[in-house]
Design an enzyme around this catalytic site. Structure first.
Site, short mmCIF file in Angstrom:
data_model
loop_
_atom_site.label_atom_id
_atom_site.label_comp_id
_atom_site.label_asym_id
_atom_site.label_seq_id
_atom_site.Cartn_x
_atom_site.Cartn_y
_atom_site.Cartn_z
N LYS A 131 69.87 88.12 31.45
CA LYS A 131 71.14 87.49 31.09
C LYS A 131 72.29 88.14 31.85
O LYS A 131 73.28 87.52 32.20
CB LYS A 131 71.34 87.70 29.59
CG LYS A 131 72.32 86.78 28.93
CD LYS A 131 72.27 87.03 27.43
CE LYS A 131 73.12 86.02 26.69
NZ LYS A 131 72.96 86.11 25.26
N1 GLU Z 1 74.27 83.10 19.64
C1 GLU Z 1 72.88 83.16 19.95
C2 GLU Z 1 72.70 83.48 21.43
O1 GLU Z 1 73.61 83.31 22.22
C3 GLU Z 1 72.18 81.85 19.67
C4 GLU Z 1 71.96 81.63 18.24
C5 GLU Z 1 71.14 80.41 17.93
O2 GLU Z 1 70.95 79.55 18.80
O3 GLU Z 1 70.73 80.29 16.78
O4 GLU Z 1 71.65 83.93 21.81
#
Ligand code: GLU
Length: 471
Positions: A245
């Site tokens: 990432k």
């Molecule tokens: N905020 C989380 C992320 O960016 C994703 C949460 C979800 O999709 O439930 O990895």
């Protein structure tokens, strides 16, 4: 649009801690396609509860990335941090219902309990206060709120991609819902927001599968129906390792800057984990028509630049010349150092289809397109310099005279003039054509030479040929 399902509401819920990376973009695309396929809604929620790691720049980058990919969301983007009161309310409700309890353990006590569990080969459950009474705590002592997890049995999630996935409840800890400073944890916030936003389907990376079991228990405790879950395998790099990432080059804006088209990116990301028979070229309209969770693959896809390049080349070739011109205009003007005039625009519109034939990315086109601009005297590649050495400039000056005599600047006439010149001078055609090409292109690539001469126009061609004598 299909209507064989009740309204589908999906969401993309990025944490704004970095770029909109390629995996996130694919997740967004799949949620978007699912919503558009069923004529439902696609919502955007920024998961900005982690104040220390969330930045305004990252939020802007995500929004920009979504816009560039043309993934439009319904309504306003929701800020998770803005919903902290509601998260708190739900935690207190669980507390009132006896589904959660107050934990007064200090950091030191928790650390000691964690180490003890590890030493005994047990799972740490964080349950120091599960069976204790609040009256045992010092008055006014800070507390967090923890979920009273079931201890027995198993939890099975019917994942739309992974199939049934089971965990023993004894593996689940009494997780914190609300910290002692009153802030919600990510687990609680996600569940409350998904419920309140009416989310029916969640497509996300399979790195969230473990969270799903814990979130499932929050739904249970609240008596809410969980959404359909689809955990998709992560994208792996060409080397088979997980894509990072934090790898800046993999933010979608990096792909935009490398000269990929959003429609090519969408097509590529779609195929990276989803298939429709053997189809490789899939327009967005077709993707909307065909996309369901059934054909999401279970295996991790590998990111492959060659495939992306090929798709991008396809979409570049299929763009209308004036659309392509507006896409490359900024970079081209920067490269040639002036705003394009109408003569240059008209040459470019004629030349771009041939230039797009060979291109993979936009800069391939921009670089060669500059030869259709007013850039005299041309800068020459080493190869062009070589092709134009010796007495070649004198020969080209004679060619220029022949071309100047043409009254009807049109391909067949230009070609005839060059042929008769070669014949009169007893030169092989290649010996004339190759230097003309070097002189008018400076060594850049273009389509058919005679067509290029026609597009450039008589005076520009003659000027370029004569520049070689003048310099
Ligand atoms: N905020 C989380 C992320 O960016 C994703 C949460 C979800 O999709 O439930 O990895």
């Amino acid at each position: 649009m299909q209507t064989d399902m009740p309204t589908v509401v999906t969401r993309f819920a990025p944490s704004p801690t970095g770029f909109l990376h390629i995996g996130g973009a694919r997740t967004a695309l799949y949620n978007w396609l699912l919503a558009r396929h069923y004529g439902g809604k696609f919502l955007l929620r920024i998961e900005d509860t982690d104040k220390k790691r969330s930045t305004k720049e990252a939020i802007d980058a995500i929004i920009e990335g979504m816009k560039w990919l043309e993934l439009d969301w319904d309504g306003d983007a929701v800020s998770q941090a803005g919903r902290a009161d509601r998260h708190q309310e739900v935690a207190l409700q669980l507390l009132a219902d006896g589904k959660a309890y107050k934990c007064f353990a200090s950091q030191e006590e928790l650390t000691a309990a964690r180490e003890e569990a590890r030493a005994n080969g047990q799972n740490f459950r964080g349950d120091l206060w599960r069976d204790r009474n609040e009256s045992e705590a010092a008055a006014g002592a800070p507390f967090s709120i923890r979920l009273r997890m079931p201890r027995d049995g198993e939890t099975t999630i019917e994942d739309a991609v992974q199939g049934p996935v089971t965990v023993h409840n004894s593996n689940l800890d009494d997780m914190i819902l609300l910290r002692s400073d009153g802030t919600p944890t990510y687990m609680l916030a996600v569940v409350v927001d998904d419920h309140d936003m009416g989310i029916t389907h969640i497509v996300r990376g399979d790195d969230h599968l473990n969270n799903a079991f814990r979130q499932h228990q929050i739904y249970e405790a609240l008596g809410w129906t969980p959404p359909v879950l689809a955990h998709i395998p992560l994208i792996h790099g060409p080397d088979g390792k997980k894509l990072s990432k934090r790898h800046g080059a993999l933010g979608v804006e990096a792909y935009r800057d490398m000269g990929y088209l959003p429609e090519a990116m969408r097509n590529y990301l779609l195929r990276l984990g989803w298939s429709h028979g053997d189809d490789e070229i899939i327009s967005t309209a077709q993707a909307i028509e065909w996309f369901t969770l059934e054909n999401v693959g279970k295996g991790a896809a590998r990111f492959d630049f060659d495939k992306l390049d090929n798709l991008n080349g396809y979409y570049l070739r299929n763009l209308k010349a004036d659309a392509l011109l507006s896409l490359i205009r900024n970079d081209l003007e920067k490269e040639v150092g002036h705003s394009l005039d109408t003569a240059e625009e008209s040459r470019l519109v004629q030349a771009l289809p041939a230039l797009a034939e060979r291109a993979k990315r936009m800069p391939d086109i921009t670089e060669n397109a500059s030869l259709f601009c007013n850039v005299r005297p041309l800068s020459l590649t080493d190869q062009a310099v070589k092709a134009l050495s010796g007495d070649v400039p004198e020969m080209l000056a004679k060619v220029a005279n022949e071309l100047e005599a043409i009254t009807d600047w049109e391909q067949s006439v230009i070609k005839a003039a060059i042929l008769s010149f070669a014949e009169a001078e007893e030169l092989k055609l290649g010996k004339v054509m190759q230097p003309i090409r070097a002189a008018v292109t400076g060594g850049k690539q273009c389509g058919d030479l005679v067509e290029t001469l026609e597009i450039l126009g008589q005076s520009e061609v003659i000027g370029r040929l004569r520049d070689l004598i003048a310099t």
